[in-house]
Design an enzyme around this catalytic site. Structure first.
Site, short mmCIF file in Angstrom:
data_model
loop_
_atom_site.label_atom_id
_atom_site.label_comp_id
_atom_site.label_asym_id
_atom_site.label_seq_id
_atom_site.Cartn_x
_atom_site.Cartn_y
_atom_site.Cartn_z
CB CYS A 70 -0.81 0.03 1.11
SG CYS A 70 -2.33 -1.16 1.09
CB CYS A 83 -6.76 -5.79 -1.47
SG CYS A 83 -5.07 -6.02 -1.47
CB CYS A 132 -4.45 1.56 2.23
SG CYS A 132 -5.30 3.20 1.98
#
Length: 234
Positions: A118, A204, A229
């Site tokens: 991320c 995800c 994230c």
């Protein structure tokens, strides 16, 4: 990014999204932009800004792993409002290094690995996008996650240089956003109506089952308190 000290405006509890946007833009005193992930919330904010001629820009981060349906919303917004989206991308060298050394799905092996992915694909591009801004706007809502329940409508973003962070829909419910989008015929990600109330990168994100929390489909292998994230670190 503005170097002056910014004051967070005091707003009444019943402040509307437009009230919050106007107060945030005024307090910022410089460039303001929506961080657009092409969620239903982000399209609403853009629509409100455009209808009220607010001086608000739009930027988006292409992580390289978005759903095709997300790109379709981006194209629909461009057709509706013109070429308003400023795109940012992860650094090619960092992505190549990550995938060469750890493979394509390292983010599922540990929380640290997921934060690394991320960071490369989202956080670093975000930092570049925020650098010239005095404030940024998000589609965050309190009911989305336990990590967001105490977020105010406007705050100082100490993680990103002390610029303002404006959350105009912070008190909206899921019903509120669906009704606004329907009444104003906004482009909505097809996945939203297939059980995806929160949509991120394709590997995800999964559909939410009946009775599950709206964020249950994001990083479903992790605990709820970890489901950010890094874009909204506080």
């Amino acid at each position: 990014m503005s170097e002056k000290l910014l004051n967070v405006p005091v707003l009444p509890e019943n402040a509307t999204a437009l009230d919050i946007l106007k107060a945030g833009v005024k307090a910022a005193g410089g460039r303001v932009a929506v961080a657009c992930s092409f969620s239903i919330e982000d399209t609403i904010i853009i629509d409100i800004a455009k209808k009220n001629d607010l001086p608000i820009e739009v930027f988006a981060i292409d992580t390289g792993r978005l759903n095709e349906e997300t790109y379709e919303v981006a194209e629909a917004l461009t057709e509706r409002y013109g070429k308003i989206i400023n795109w940012y991308y992860p650094t090619t060298e960092e992505v190549e290094k990550l995938e060469r050394e750890k493979g394509l799905y390292s983010f599922r092996k540990s929380l640290d690995n997921r934060h690394e992915c991320c960071g490369i694909r989202k956080v670093v591009p975000l930092q570049r996008a925020l650098k010239p801004l005095s404030a940024w706007i998000t589609g965050l809502r309190k009911e989305q996650n336990v990590t967001r329940k105490d977020m105010p409508a406007i705050e100082i973003d100490g993680v990103n240089g002390g610029i303002l962070k404006i959350n105009p829909l912070i008190n909206w419910t899921g019903k509120d956003v669906e009704e606004y989008a329907k009444e104003n015929a906004l482009p909505v990600n097809k996945l939203f109506y297939q059980g995806y109330p929160s949509i991120g990168c394709e590997p995800c994100t999964r559909a939410v089952q009946p009775g599950e929390h709206p964020r249950a489909g994001r990083w479903w292998w992790e605990d709820p308190e970890h489901k950010e994230c890094g874009l909204h670190a506080r």
